[in-house]
Design a protein around this motif. Structure first.
Motif, PDB file in Angstrom:
ATOM      1  N   UNK A 349      -3.404   2.284   1.694  1.00  0.00           N
ATOM      2  CA  UNK A 349      -2.195   3.010   1.323  1.00  0.00           C
ATOM      3  C   UNK A 349      -0.949   2.990   2.215  1.00  0.00           C
ATOM      4  N   UNK A 350       0.325   3.123   1.720  1.00  0.00           N
ATOM      5  CA  UNK A 350       1.510   3.543   2.555  1.00  0.00           C
ATOM      6  C   UNK A 350       1.954   4.848   1.947  1.00  0.00           C
ATOM      7  N   UNK A 351       2.404   5.766   3.095  1.00  0.00           N
ATOM      8  CA  UNK A 351       3.046   7.165   2.420  1.00  0.00           C
ATOM      9  C   UNK A 351       4.285   7.269   3.590  1.00  0.00           C
ATOM     10  N   UNK A 352       5.572   7.875   2.991  1.00  0.00           N
ATOM     11  CA  UNK A 352       6.501   8.178   3.402  1.00  0.00           C
ATOM     12  C   UNK A 352       6.689   9.733   2.994  1.00  0.00           C
ATOM     13  N   UNK A 359       4.122   7.388  -1.979  1.00  0.00           N
ATOM     14  CA  UNK A 359       3.118   6.874  -1.628  1.00  0.00           C
ATOM     15  C   UNK A 359       2.544   5.654  -2.745  1.00  0.00           C
ATOM     16  N   UNK A 360       2.043   4.663  -2.237  1.00  0.00           N
ATOM     17  CA  UNK A 360       1.621   3.532  -2.898  1.00  0.00           C
ATOM     18  C   UNK A 360       0.379   2.951  -2.319  1.00  0.00           C
ATOM     19  N   UNK A 361      -0.282   1.980  -3.415  1.00  0.00           N
ATOM     20  CA  UNK A 361      -1.084   1.169  -2.687  1.00  0.00           C
ATOM     21  C   UNK A 361      -1.391   0.029  -3.713  1.00  0.00           C
ATOM     22  N   UNK A 362      -1.692  -1.200  -3.161  1.00  0.00           N
ATOM     23  CA  UNK A 362      -1.729  -2.322  -3.736  1.00  0.00           C
ATOM     24  C   UNK A 362      -0.235  -3.038  -3.811  1.00  0.00           C
ATOM     25  N   UNK A 363      -0.150  -4.001  -5.024  1.00  0.00           N
ATOM     26  CA  UNK A 363       1.232  -4.688  -5.227  1.00  0.00           C
ATOM     27  C   UNK A 363       2.127  -4.238  -5.965  1.00  0.00           C
ATOM     28  N   UNK A 364       3.443  -4.498  -5.775  1.00  0.00           N
ATOM     29  CA  UNK A 364       4.526  -3.978  -6.589  1.00  0.00           C
ATOM     30  C   UNK A 364       4.344  -4.830  -8.093  1.00  0.00           C
ATOM     31  N   UNK A 365       5.240  -4.211  -8.809  1.00  0.00           N
ATOM     32  CA  UNK A 365       5.439  -5.061 -10.047  1.00  0.00           C
ATOM     33  C   UNK A 365       5.915  -6.228  -9.845  1.00  0.00           C
ATOM     34  N   UNK A 366       7.115  -6.288  -9.118  1.00  0.00           N
ATOM     35  CA  UNK A 366       7.732  -7.563  -8.906  1.00  0.00           C
ATOM     36  C   UNK A 366       6.693  -8.556  -8.234  1.00  0.00           C
ATOM     37  N   UNK A 367       5.926  -8.109  -7.209  1.00  0.00           N
ATOM     38  CA  UNK A 367       4.991  -8.985  -6.499  1.00  0.00           C
ATOM     39  C   UNK A 367       3.858  -9.486  -7.531  1.00  0.00           C
ATOM     40  N   UNK A 426      -6.081   6.577  -6.593  1.00  0.00           N
ATOM     41  CA  UNK A 426      -5.819   5.222  -6.826  1.00  0.00           C
ATOM     42  C   UNK A 426      -6.510   4.376  -5.625  1.00  0.00           C
ATOM     43  N   UNK A 427      -6.498   4.608  -4.237  1.00  0.00           N
ATOM     44  CA  UNK A 427      -7.010   3.960  -3.329  1.00  0.00           C
ATOM     45  C   UNK A 427      -8.422   3.592  -3.599  1.00  0.00           C
ATOM     46  N   UNK A 428      -9.025   4.961  -4.057  1.00  0.00           N
ATOM     47  CA  UNK A 428     -10.730   4.805  -4.348  1.00  0.00           C
ATOM     48  C   UNK A 428     -10.733   3.732  -5.656  1.00  0.00           C
TER      49      UNK A 428
END
Length: 467
Positions: A349-352, A359-367, A426-428
């Motif tokens: 996960x990545x958090x700002x 916060x996000x995990x996994x790939x983006x829609x574009x990716x 979502x990470x789990x």
């Protein structure tokens, strides 16, 4: 010289190094940890932790300013910058002492000094007073971390040109602050300094801030920051910076020769990436390879030199403390001969911790689309979430990306209040390879922000209930 022998020696006591040392001790290895500065590394002492303490102060300030909206009468709040800094340093100091205690508790030998490989499993340790000793180790992990990238002409002086470290202990609030870099660090400091009264401008070379995040997330954060009054200059770079008495005159523009602007600022904070700490480690004596200031490793941290490993920021992106810690566990367990798993970047996960948070995990829609997936995408806004409305925190949304064929959760992306605490769900899910079926069956408590996670999944399949 004094000589000692260990099963494992770790160079660097940051979140990767000290966690690796603890796990090694748990597995019965005699372990040495070499740290030239403070245990806990940059993250604990000058990064993740103290910045979050300052950002919490900014959050409290915002709440007080809006107290009337919640039926509470208070006088106008005042910023006490020295007290904010003192609290931030105290929080970091408390956790630093905690790491010292953990080393003693687990029987890890801590050596204060700079570690340098001397060949054949030997490490030379130079203390601050110049005293040199050496130790031997059957296995060695390099966890030396990274440092801020410097820009020519903008060398930090701690006064008018800052690194993140300087930004944590300012002597005063800059009237006009220019932040070079619109990634997580730059945007977090933009949120903090704007909240306490600085006029903030962010310059980012990419076409959007937070360029590694989903495009919808970047757009939402950009809208929010601009609404707050933070100036954003995306698709721009610094072409020239000139110091004149107490001010900087900075020329910015795009690479097409079109837009051009001169900014007058008091302080420049450079947050334009990092470089790995690979110098003066004795790596030239080994078969380890270095690419773009980072040590090349395999999936469990092995380098090209037998018995030599690398983890954390020095081993490459993503440059995240939790990634470093997990690499430490994987690496040590591989050294011990245990069945270990490879680190899956899609599950990191990545958090700002800006305002609003990201916060996000996994790939983006574009990716996902670029990889050839047919996707189902769902979004649910916090403005339709009961808890968010009650909190007065309706800004943002939850977005999910699923594989339309298998139902696999490919990515989750959030903007809003405390989403850094929600992303773990979502990470789990990613880690256990969940599908939309499990997410739909999951019962989220009401009223909570987590209900937006459930609704976003329902939205992806045309079943959203409250929007």
């Amino acid at each position: 010289m004094n000589h000692s022998s260990f099963d494992l020696a770790v160079i660097g006591g940051g979140p990767g190094g000290y966690v690796a040392a603890i796990r090694a001790a748990q597995l019965g290895m005699s372990t040495a940890l070499i740290e030239r500065d403070q245990l806990g590394g940059v993250c604990l002492n000058w990064g993740c932790i103290p910045t979050k303490a300052l950002l919490r102060s900014a959050d409290v300030l915002r709440h007080v300013r809006h107290a009337a909206e919640f039926g509470i009468k208070v006088s106008a709040p005042e910023v006490d910058l020295p007290a904010m800094i003192e609290r931030s340093r105290s929080v970091a100091g408390q956790l630093n002492k905690g790491v010292v205690h953990l080393m003693k508790k687990n029987g890890v030998t801590v050596l204060s000094g700079h570690g340098r490989l001397k060949g054949e499993g030997t490490i030379e340790v130079t203390e601050r007073n110049g005293t040199i000793s050496s130790i031997a180790a059957r296995n060695i992990i390099i966890a030396s971390g990274a440092r801020p990238r410097r820009l020519p002409g903008l060398e930090p002086d701690g006064k008018t040109v800052w690194t993140y470290r300087d930004a944590l202990v300012p002597s005063s609030i800059p009237r006009k602050l220019l932040i070079v870099g619109g990634g997580a660090i730059g945007i977090e400091f933009a949120s903090f300094y704007h909240a306490i009264g600085a006029q903030v401008t962010v310059v980012e070379m990419a076409q959007r801030i937070l360029p590694v995040e989903d495009a919808d997330v970047s757009t939402q954060v950009e809208t929010s920051l601009k609404r707050q009054g933070i100036q954003l200059r995306t698709g721009n770079r610094i072409k020239r910076a000139t110091r004149d008495n107490d001010s900087w005159f900075v020329d910015i523009g795009d690479d097409e020769g079109g837009r051009s602007e001169t900014l007058r600022v008091d302080v420049i904070l450079v947050a334009a990436g990092i470089v790995g700490n690979v110098e003066d480690l004795g790596l030239e004596r080994t078969a380890a390879k270095i690419e773009k200031t980072h040590i090349v490793t395999d999936a469990v941290g092995r380098t090209g030199e037998p018995g030599l490993y690398a983890i954390g920021d020095v081993a490459g992106p993503p440059w995240l403390a939790h990634k470093a810690s997990h690499e430490g566990l994987i690496c040590v367990e591989a050294i011990a001969g245990l069945a270990s798993h490879e680190l899956d970047p899609a599950c990191i996960p990545a958090c700002t911790y800006s305002h609003p948070q990201v916060a996000s995990v996994g790939i983006t829609e574009a990716q996902a689309r670029a990889k050839g997936y047919t996707v189902k995408v769902g979004r649910f806004p916090f403005v339709a979430n009961g808890k968010a409305i009650a909190m007065g925190a309706t800004e943002g949304f939850v977005k999910v990306v699923y594989d339309a064929r298998t139902g696999e959760l490919l990515g989750a992306h959030m903007v809003g209040e405390d989403v850094t605490e929600l992303i773990q769900g979502f990470v789990i899910g990613k880690t256990i390879e969940t599908t939309e079926a499990e997410m739909m069956r999951a019962i989220m408590p009401h009223p909570t922000l987590s209900e937006a996670m459930h609704e976003a999944t329902l939205a992806a399949y045309g079943r959203v209930l409250h929007a």
